[in-house]
Write an enzyme that holds these catalytic residues in place. Structure first.
Site, short mmCIF file in Angstrom:
data_model
loop_
_atom_site.label_atom_id
_atom_site.label_comp_id
_atom_site.label_asym_id
_atom_site.label_seq_id
_atom_site.Cartn_x
_atom_site.Cartn_y
_atom_site.Cartn_z
N LEU A 19 7.05 -15.03 -2.25
CA LEU A 19 6.60 -13.64 -2.17
C LEU A 19 5.18 -13.54 -1.59
O LEU A 19 4.23 -14.11 -2.13
CB LEU A 19 6.64 -13.00 -3.56
CG LEU A 19 6.32 -11.51 -3.61
CD1 LEU A 19 7.32 -10.69 -2.83
CD2 LEU A 19 6.23 -11.02 -5.05
N ASP A 20 5.06 -12.80 -0.48
CA ASP A 20 3.76 -12.58 0.18
C ASP A 20 3.07 -13.88 0.56
O ASP A 20 1.84 -13.92 0.73
CB ASP A 20 2.81 -11.73 -0.69
CG ASP A 20 3.27 -10.28 -0.78
OD1 ASP A 20 4.11 -9.88 0.06
OD2 ASP A 20 2.79 -9.56 -1.66
#
Lengths: 298, 298, 298, 298
Positions: A241-242
């Site tokens: 994530l990210d």
């Protein structure tokens, strides 16, 4: 409304025989010579070229070439076929893109519209040289606006229960003909399955701070510590994530006078600028990905 | 070498009757009226004033005033004595600083010299309007350089075993007459005891990234993820490591062409610029601290 | 299309009793005391205040105050009436603005639409806290777009022969109720008569270079000298062409890779950002003009 | 003082077989192929390469290549000899530079020391990979400082009467072995004769504004018009005063609070940063000049 005609009506196209070639491979002697010799032999004229070698000893080699070739449309398939021998010798990842074949974008959006509006604006001003093939959203809010530009708008609601079906529907709608999916403040997690379908072709945007603030309400935390700079990061989406390869970042100065609401407003402005730049570079084949890093020839 | 004479030889001093007043207190009606009425009554002429109220309802009020007062030197003690009544009424934290009393700096440094050299350079150019009273280091490396400017250099080695004694020695050397301690890449942890002695008077500098990288070797991690921007943060030191109120931040663009060594070089350049700005603002009484945040009137 | 509702539907207005006061006058003792005493006496609570004195000895004094006053709407006329005595004593130029009375903008545009589109976008996103009362153009191009937001669009063609009549028509259309006229790439010279009607209320935007290039085709000249930075300047319009007080400027880096077309594209992006900031500050009463200079409290 | 040892004591040199090749010639097919084939044949390994074509049709082609070659020192003369055939075929301007032969700098300075001090600082920190062979000045002020680093300091006074003799003396002192002359705030006009001796090898720095201010006292003019940005430009010196090819520019934000003295201080900071970058790029062979423009591969 007919405001978007500029992007399609260039009466004289200076790039009608222009192609772009992207190569990454293990570094070694003779790569540039082989590629440029090959192009020269086939009548192509190199008009721009960038190379970069990551870590000279045993590292990776990256190359971007723009070339003109008379009768490009007809000759490109043959050129690609014959290049396979060169590519194979050097274990290349490579692709050639005909500049006149507009890249197709699918924009995913939820309720916040600033990134979507900026992309549409830049596209209709002729600054994004691609085609917005569709907008996909889990909300109906932007339907009327998007359709006023003649762009199809697909509403695919997502709930905890329907997540799987929603994703199947998204895969179906997006299909295999899309060059880049842009998460323009799309507030749903993308599944690993979906990411694998479009590896290095999904671009996300999120706010960034110096330093990062862990936990919820980052703008409130940033305000409480009195940050002097806020920023945004555009990156390719990976399973972490990210955490995917960064394409572009930018920042703006803020002061103690900016309350949380103003920080968010400034954040939105940076997000739309940074995302638009990342999309432009992707569309212009300026980005090569290696491991968790981008090489951007801009 | 006599290159630092510029900072002391201003033949005409336009600020010889200038003072600065800093106030923070709970917000409420009539504060500005009371303060400006008081100063006007006592013959002071306000030449610059900044105010800021954090959160209108029940929030905090911050004020910085520069004023001129004929015969400042003689009148200041009386003015301060009489201001106590106003201050008490509004529960103010306040101080008045005579601009002609140069602030005293103590610079702590280890082996990396870029921040120290920048501070000395700006000071001898007349851009840092204070006095470098001493340099304290756990290494002898910069002794000759520092002493060539006539600045005392105290070597206080720090080891795991001597940490406590070293700190006692530091407290003794620095004393109570120093206005600001600058950690110019001083690579030792400062103890809570030491911090309490100089609350909101110790300034530290460290590199910053978007996003932050947890763990060791942040420049290597930043390189591996291909960050496009690196930065630096100057902050007051608190008991939370690198978590104190931020004074100033700045960034510079980098690209995939910058290897880890080049990233570090660029990082050093930002660090020295950001630290020098933070020190300048502290010396010019431009910074008010409230909880974990600064209000900087610059 | 109903996308612009955000700017008018703030269900809770935290600023419903908020006013802003702008003062400029010859500097002298007691101004701040007099003003803050006056406001305190009348029950106003100062929430933000900025002052600046230009050249301490015999200079000018500038002040911006935001204050809250219960029953502002009813009390403001009386407050203004009573302030005249204070104002007269210090020879003040002053005005008080009720934050809830939205400022009225008239946007002038020719064919280039980037600045207009940005202003409309920021306005409908709620970032420009005013009302776009009309768009005036010498071309019909943007009519449909502008009217789709419910904004009146006045076409007033301008030719060498009809210049005078066109201007009379413009004065009539704009009237006396408009707070600011924004030349959003309006490519006609404004006459001194028109300027006098709206002194310090006409904002223009133009590209800027380091250094400036005299003569025609500045982008081509900038390209030929290989400039590395291009910029934009927003300023109030005075009788001297592009010579009025500067409100805001910003720049972006370019390189030899950017051809004239790309320089122009980047220039457009800076222009729209800089113009929008200048308009925002004007609308928020953050700008004071003195001679050929602005004091911007932002 | 021995602080500059860092620049000469790299115990392991990763670039000991590294060379850089710069080429500019009329564009045409086969250039890259010919050059890369030539290098490959001679056993060189290209580690970095940049190309740029200015105006595809009938334009100019620019190339910078970094390559490694075993036994570079011995083989370079032969390589250069044999390259002449390739160069001649494409009408190339070209040069090859052995990275291990440190470039020699001569710094010209008058009384303002900020640019000189920055260059010396970056050099002793190992960030400027060349040799400061001498400092030439029309004033004795910096003699002691410069000589403390072991750098020769030549005082050559210049008056209206002795201008010609002074220049002859400068030519003699500088000689033919210097790679770049840096005018680090050298406040004398350089004659066309002198410029011709060192074509595209003299770098000057000057302040820059948006817009430019014609006539004397530019900082005072900039202050009076309330500029929000000030900058600096580094360029090669040509016969047209301050009109030569731009190498680098940068800017910093200022506000109405910055008086003329503060504007000058900020200006100095930008000047030293911009000049140092330009010198670094020159030393690293990153700059190609064509007509009045630079191509900078950085």
């Amino acid at each position: 409304m007919e405001v978007h005609t500029k992007s399609v009506s260039l009466s004289e196209n200076p790039y009608k025989e222009r192609a772009r070639m992207l190569i990454s491979c293990p570094d070694g002697p003779g790569i540039v010579a082989a590629v440029s010799h090959f192009l020269h032999q086939h009548g192509a004229n190199i008009v721009q070229s960038d190379q970069y070698t990551m870590d000279p000893a045993g590292g990776m080699f990256f190359m971007r070439i723009e070339f003109d070739l008379v009768e490009l449309e007809q000759k490109l398939p043959g050129l690609e076929e014959q290049f396979k021998e060169v590519a194979s010798k050097f274990e290349m990842n490579w692709r050639i893109h005909n500049v006149n074949r507009k890249k197709k974008m699918a924009i995913f959006v939820s309720k916040e519209d600033h990134c979507l509006v900026e992309l549409i604006w830049q596209w209709q001003a002729g600054d994004l040289d691609g085609e917005i093939a569709m907008v996909v959203s889990n909300h109906p809010d932007m339907k009327e606006y998007v359709e006023s530009f003649g762009i199809p708008y697909h509403i695919i609601p997502v709930t905890a229960d329907t997540k799987k079906e929603a994703e199947l529907r998204q895969l179906e709608v997006v299909g295999n003909d899309i060059d880049v999916i842009i998460l323009a403040r799309y507030m749903q997690i993308i599944s690993p399955t979906f990411i694998q379908h479009y590896r290095n072709r999904i671009i996300n945007i999120h706010h960034s701070f110096l330093p990062a603030f862990v936990g919820g309400k980052p703008y409130a935390q940033a305000y409480q510590r009195g940050v002097k700079i806020i920023g945004a990061t555009a990156h390719y989406v990976t399973e972490e994530l990210d955490g995917g390869p960064i394409i572009e970042q930018d920042v703006q100065r803020v002061s103690h006078r900016d309350d949380v609401r103003e920080l968010k407003r400034i954040g939105r402005t940076i997000e739309r600028v940074v995302l638009a730049r990342a999309v432009k570079w992707h569309i212009e084949d300026r980005i090569l990905v290696h491991e968790n890093k981008t090489v951007v020839f801009n």
